[in-house]
Design an enzyme around this catalytic site. Structure first.
Site, PDB file in Angstrom:
ATOM      1  N   SER A 153      -2.661 -13.938 -24.659  1.00 52.43           N
ATOM      2  CA  SER A 153      -2.529 -12.986 -23.551  1.00 52.43           C
ATOM      3  C   SER A 153      -1.319 -13.308 -22.674  1.00 52.43           C
ATOM      4  CB  SER A 153      -3.784 -13.027 -22.689  1.00 52.43           C
ATOM      5  OG  SER A 153      -3.873 -14.277 -22.052  1.00 52.43           O
ATOM      6  N   ARG A 154      -0.899 -12.308 -21.913  1.00 52.49           N
ATOM      7  CA  ARG A 154       0.217 -12.540 -20.998  1.00 52.49           C
ATOM      8  C   ARG A 154      -0.205 -13.551 -19.920  1.00 52.49           C
ATOM      9  NH1 ARG A 154       3.815  -7.792 -18.243  1.00 52.49           N
ATOM     10  NH2 ARG A 154       3.570  -6.921 -20.318  1.00 52.49           N
ATOM     11  N   GLU A 176       4.317 -15.930 -27.329  1.00 50.87           N
ATOM     12  CA  GLU A 176       4.317 -14.541 -27.811  1.00 50.87           C
ATOM     13  C   GLU A 176       3.108 -13.892 -27.159  1.00 50.87           C
ATOM     14  OE1 GLU A 176       2.735 -11.717 -30.115  1.00 50.87           O
ATOM     15  OE2 GLU A 176       3.113 -13.069 -31.797  1.00 50.87           O
ATOM     16  N   CYS A 212      -0.827  -7.874 -32.828  1.00 49.42           N
ATOM     17  CA  CYS A 212       0.197  -7.862 -31.766  1.00 49.42           C
ATOM     18  C   CYS A 212       1.210  -6.753 -32.021  1.00 49.42           C
ATOM     19  CB  CYS A 212       0.887  -9.204 -31.642  1.00 49.42           C
ATOM     20  SG  CYS A 212       0.845 -10.203 -33.097  1.00 49.42           S
TER      21      CYS A 212
END
Ligand code: NAP
Length: 437
Positions: A153-154, A176, A212
């Site tokens: 996750s971000r 990533e 993703c």
């Protein structure tokens, strides 16, 4: 192993059997790269003053790897980050993903046994298991760690990037994180709407949309051809059923994300599939809005991880260019066009190159080839390291650094840089590339 991973993740055993093949394939690909000597990046040259300078790359040191929840084999304990770091000569410490601890442990046992059988030094590989962020933060904070690979996750990526930067000796964190992977439909690609729409829905819903590279954003022209595509996509999506998602939290985040999109003024539902069995298999959904609503509402721009697609209708190349220019960095951008769209495609390409790590002409972004020329990366916030990739052999460069040897006697140079090239590795010299088996 695929059966255990299926029980822990809800992914079908057939998909996991394929993923095991990819995992072994990428380990072999990196082994070939090591054998070829190409990753050493050997260079021999002399400067304008005639000084002898020689360069090779050396491993950074121990690497921490945070595996991905959505690839329990190919991007977890023995996945791409581990394979590339070991190939670079770096010991690896994996932080096990809490979504598949049993699979993680089974794979770690296999790696440890292989390391022992092949006479690798003790400690070349280890696995850390434990709940809570403290384990990962302590790992990144350990002064022996020299670089970090992360997929997730971000929020998780940002926390680990901050941890890597705030150490007394900062380390690179190659994270990533998230992407919506825009797919741009130009008029020429809409001649056969049924075929185009069914392949879109297949890509959107594959693996419960937990890739993703999932095509989360589709930019579709206004007008009858775009309408026909959307109607065909609605028919295909209504026949699709939700699959069990990787974790209860990921299923919850999906449902909340879809609700966030639905609550934006100007967003309408195109179609919804049916939910699968149990509480964690939400229905796939496609929503749509116009370009003005999309640009006015930043909450539409982020990733909803799962089988949720947003279709944004555009009118004219100028509006399309504006939409693309406002996009964040992406892992991929896909252009669906025919020969008649060539001039428009040429106008869009510079923006797509600037926004994405991989630009596709037709097809769908899900499905990442593991090979020498692949880029699975991209500008922030798709990744924290736009200069590299996490899939394909170029990924090894994240774990290496160049060292230059100036005016050294031949016998004291590392073998790959000696005059006789005893290891027969490829070397860049003033007269081109020489050596290599
Ligand atoms: P995640 O929550 O970011 O977790 C990934 C790894 O990082 C886990 O090992 C986790 O372990 C650790 N972690 C997370 N937050 C941390 C923090 N603040 N400090 C230290 N360590 C942290 O990702 P996920 O569980 O795989 O999936 C959640 C979301 O990630 C999805 O909903 C999706 O949005 C996104 N995702 C994106 C991709 C992609 O490739 N773009 C792939 C998979 C998932 P602990 O929780 O044990 O600390």
């Amino acid at each position: 192993m695929p059966a255990l991973a299926a029980r822990e993740t809800g992914l079908p055993a057939a998909r996991l059997t394929g993923e095991r093949g990819r995992t072994c394939g990428q380990l072999r690909l990196f082994a070939e790269l090591v054998r070829s000597g190409g990753a050493l990046g050997a260079r021999i040259d002399s400067g304008p003053s005639g000084t002898d300078v020689r360069l090779r790359r050396v491993p950074l040191g121990p690497v921490a790897v945070f595996g991905a929840s959505n690839f329990p084999l190919a991007f977890s304990v023995a996945g791409g980050d581990t394979a590339s770091a070991l190939a670079a000569g770096c010991p690896v410490v994996v932080k096990a993903h809490p979504a598949h601890p049993g699979t993680g442990e089974a794979v770690a046992r296999a790696v440890t046994a292989a390391a022992a059988r092949t006479g690798m030094p003790a400690g070349v590989f280890s696995l850390l298991v434990g709940r809570g962020h403290d384990v990962g933060l302590a790992l990144v904070g350990d002064p022996r760690i020299t670089a970090v690979g992360f997929t997730g996750s971000r929020a998780g990526g940002l926390a680990l990037i901050a941890a890597g930067r705030s150490r007394p000796v900062p380390v690179p964190v190659h994270a990533e994180m998230s992407a919506v992977n825009p797919v741009i439909m130009l008029d020429g690609a809409l001649a056969e709407p049924e075929a185009a729409a069914s392949s879109y829905v297949a890509s959107l819903t594959a693996g419960a949309g937990q890739f993703c590279t999932n095509p989360g954003l589709l930019l579709l022209p206004t007008g009858p051809a775009g309408d026909a595509f959307l109607s065909a996509a609605a028919r295909a999506l209504k026949a699709a059923e939700g699959q069990v998602m990787l974790t209860p939290d990921i299923a919850r985040a999906y449902t909340e994300g879809v609700r966030r999109w639905e609550n934006v003024p100007g967003v309408r539902e195109v179609a919804r599939g049916t939910a699968g069995a149990g509480p964690y298999a939400p229905a796939p959904v496609v929503l749509a809005c116009d370009a003005a609503a999309y640009t006015a509402h930043p909450e539409l721009t982020g990733e909803v991880f799962g089988a949720a697609g947003l279709v944004v209708r555009w009118s004219g190349t100028d509006e399309l260019l504006c939409l693309l220019e406002e996009l964040e960095g992406q892992l991929t951008a896909t252009l669906h066009a025919a020969d008649a769209d060539r001039a428009t495609a040429l106008e869009l390409l510079p923006v797509l190159e600037e926004r994405a790590g991989r630009v596709l002409w037709g097809g769908w972004p899900t499905g990442v080839e593991v090979c020498h020329a692949m880029v699975h990366g991209g500008p922030w916030p798709a990744t924290s390291s736009p200069g590299t990739t996490s899939v394909g052999t170029l990924a090894i460069e994240r774990w290496l650094r160049p060292v230059c040897y100036q005016s050294f006697p031949d016998a004291l140079l590392p073998p790959e840089l000696r005059d006789g090239n005893p290891l027969r590795v490829p070397r860049q010299t003033g007269s081109g590339i020489t050596g290599g088996a």
